[in-house]
Design a protein around this motif. Sequence first.
Motif, PDB file in Angstrom:
ATOM      1  N   ASP A   1       0.844  -1.186   0.000  1.00  0.00           N
ATOM      2  CA  ASP A   1       0.000   0.000   0.000  1.00  0.00           C
ATOM      3  C   ASP A   1       0.882   1.240   0.000  1.00  0.00           C
ATOM      4  O   ASP A   1       2.080   1.167   0.282  1.00  0.00           O
ATOM      5  CB  ASP A   1      -0.974   0.019   1.187  1.00  0.00           C
ATOM      6  CG  ASP A   1      -0.300   0.294   2.526  1.00  0.00           C
ATOM      7  OD1 ASP A   1       0.837  -0.192   2.728  1.00  0.00           O
ATOM      8  OD2 ASP A   1      -0.908   0.978   3.367  1.00  0.00           O
ATOM      9  N   GLU A   2       0.264   2.348  -0.357  1.00  0.00           N
ATOM     10  CA  GLU A   2       0.990   3.618  -0.413  1.00  0.00           C
ATOM     11  C   GLU A   2       0.065   4.756  -0.056  1.00  0.00           C
ATOM     12  O   GLU A   2      -1.129   4.748  -0.389  1.00  0.00           O
ATOM     13  CB  GLU A   2       1.595   3.827  -1.811  1.00  0.00           C
ATOM     14  CG  GLU A   2       2.469   5.057  -1.939  1.00  0.00           C
ATOM     15  CD  GLU A   2       3.634   5.058  -0.946  1.00  0.00           C
ATOM     16  OE1 GLU A   2       3.406   5.493   0.211  1.00  0.00           O
ATOM     17  OE2 GLU A   2       4.736   4.639  -1.321  1.00  0.00           O
ATOM     18  N   ARG A   3       0.611   5.748   0.626  1.00  0.00           N
ATOM     19  CA  ARG A   3      -0.150   6.951   0.949  1.00  0.00           C
ATOM     20  C   ARG A   3      -0.134   7.850  -0.277  1.00  0.00           C
ATOM     21  O   ARG A   3       0.930   8.107  -0.846  1.00  0.00           O
ATOM     22  CB  ARG A   3       0.483   7.657   2.152  1.00  0.00           C
ATOM     23  CG  ARG A   3       0.311   6.916   3.480  1.00  0.00           C
ATOM     24  CD  ARG A   3       1.382   5.868   3.741  1.00  0.00           C
ATOM     25  NE  ARG A   3       1.226   5.214   5.039  1.00  0.00           N
ATOM     26  CZ  ARG A   3       1.781   5.667   6.158  1.00  0.00           C
ATOM     27  NH1 ARG A   3       2.490   6.786   6.147  1.00  0.00           N
ATOM     28  NH2 ARG A   3       1.609   5.009   7.282  1.00  0.00           N
TER      29      ARG A   3
ATOM     30  N   ARG B   1       5.102   9.021   2.664  1.00  0.00           N
ATOM     31  CA  ARG B   1       5.114   7.945   1.668  1.00  0.00           C
ATOM     32  C   ARG B   1       5.944   6.763   2.149  1.00  0.00           C
ATOM     33  O   ARG B   1       7.073   6.922   2.616  1.00  0.00           O
ATOM     34  CB  ARG B   1       5.671   8.453   0.328  1.00  0.00           C
ATOM     35  CG  ARG B   1       4.617   9.039  -0.585  1.00  0.00           C
ATOM     36  CD  ARG B   1       5.206   9.477  -1.918  1.00  0.00           C
ATOM     37  NE  ARG B   1       5.634   8.387  -2.766  1.00  0.00           N
ATOM     38  CZ  ARG B   1       4.850   7.709  -3.599  1.00  0.00           C
ATOM     39  NH1 ARG B   1       3.562   8.009  -3.680  1.00  0.00           N
ATOM     40  NH2 ARG B   1       5.333   6.752  -4.346  1.00  0.00           N
TER      41      ARG B   1
ATOM     42  N   SER C   1      -3.642  -1.180   3.362  1.00  0.00           N
ATOM     43  CA  SER C   1      -4.674  -0.176   3.656  1.00  0.00           C
ATOM     44  C   SER C   1      -6.045  -0.818   3.539  1.00  0.00           C
ATOM     45  O   SER C   1      -6.989  -0.264   2.990  1.00  0.00           O
ATOM     46  CB  SER C   1      -4.545   1.036   2.731  1.00  0.00           C
ATOM     47  OG  SER C   1      -3.444   1.830   3.114  1.00  0.00           O
TER      48      SER C   1
ATOM     49  N   SER D   1      -9.622   7.234   4.658  1.00  0.00           N
ATOM     50  CA  SER D   1      -9.046   6.176   5.487  1.00  0.00           C
ATOM     51  C   SER D   1      -9.252   6.484   6.970  1.00  0.00           C
ATOM     52  O   SER D   1      -9.138   7.643   7.393  1.00  0.00           O
ATOM     53  CB  SER D   1      -7.546   6.057   5.194  1.00  0.00           C
ATOM     54  OG  SER D   1      -6.868   5.370   6.221  1.00  0.00           O
TER      55      SER D   1
ATOM     56  N   ARG E   1      -5.236   6.745  -0.054  1.00  0.00           N
ATOM     57  CA  ARG E   1      -4.228   5.687  -0.171  1.00  0.00           C
ATOM     58  C   ARG E   1      -4.533   4.796  -1.372  1.00  0.00           C
ATOM     59  O   ARG E   1      -5.660   4.762  -1.855  1.00  0.00           O
ATOM     60  CB  ARG E   1      -4.234   4.816   1.094  1.00  0.00           C
ATOM     61  CG  ARG E   1      -3.868   5.549   2.377  1.00  0.00           C
ATOM     62  CD  ARG E   1      -4.412   4.836   3.596  1.00  0.00           C
ATOM     63  NE  ARG E   1      -3.953   5.478   4.832  1.00  0.00           N
ATOM     64  CZ  ARG E   1      -3.007   4.987   5.629  1.00  0.00           C
ATOM     65  NH1 ARG E   1      -2.450   3.819   5.349  1.00  0.00           N
ATOM     66  NH2 ARG E   1      -2.637   5.634   6.710  1.00  0.00           N
TER      67      ARG E   1
ATOM     68  N   THR F   1      -4.022   0.647  -2.276  1.00  0.00           N
ATOM     69  CA  THR F   1      -3.688  -0.620  -1.646  1.00  0.00           C
ATOM     70  C   THR F   1      -3.837  -1.769  -2.632  1.00  0.00           C
ATOM     71  O   THR F   1      -4.636  -1.695  -3.570  1.00  0.00           O
ATOM     72  CB  THR F   1      -4.590  -0.874  -0.421  1.00  0.00           C
ATOM     73  OG1 THR F   1      -4.148  -2.045   0.277  1.00  0.00           O
ATOM     74  CG2 THR F   1      -6.052  -1.067  -0.828  1.00  0.00           C
TER      75      THR F   1
END
Length: 257
Positions: free
Chosen positions: A76-78, A87, A158, A179, A186, A188
């Motif tokens: 996952d990533e912000r 990040r 996420s 979120s 995010r 995911t």
Amino acid sequence: MTTAEKRVVISRDADELAASVAARFLDRVGKWTASGRTVHVGLTGGGISGEILDRIGAAPERELIDWSQVHFWWVDERFVPRSDDERNEVQARRAFLDRISVPAENIHAVAASDGGTDIEAAADAYARELARFGAADSAWPVFDICFLGVGPDAHIASLFPDRPEIRITDRATAAVRDSPKPPADRVTVTRPVINSAKRVWMVLTGPDKSSALGLALAGASYHSVPAAGAKGTRRTILFTDEATAAQVPPELIDDQY
């Protein structure tokens, strides 16, 4: 012997855990690459995960591995600007990736919010990137190791409890808005991507994670306890510390390592 049964590996504290998991990671990846295998690794963010990556990045053994055979992904990533400390990619690069000789094309990052695309397009683009390395019968690569942090609410990647993303099974990625944990936006991977991994390594420390650990081991509904639904096809290990695992039944503790 390999098994997908969940096992618990307990370290004395978070520091010992980070050192142990880092050593295990370097040993496994070193052996696989030495045999000529291409390796896919799913990375995650968070405090203990960052400590593990920092240990890997500082270990002399990293110099013995042919990193050109290893591909790195994020579970996952912000969805924040590219240089934002929030990040997961930024964390991983500082702790580990910038300290090894890995080709840029082997680092598969999610698009950032300042990259000229919206979050849905970023999720779709990441799904296409995963598909470029898809296994014979799936639209994504099979991760040899999939790292997962576990939140106090038992979320993974996420995928949060009782949210629609945890129920997605027909695509590889999802955009997450609003979120429960900031930042709000995010990207995911979905549960099928995680559960196709050969080895799922969940890492969790701290007394606030004890309940999540217990529920994950008790086989609770993955809709409400996402960590309960995470499993590798060969191994599923929960790495934790003594304080967090005080109530774990002895028969679930893995003392092979």
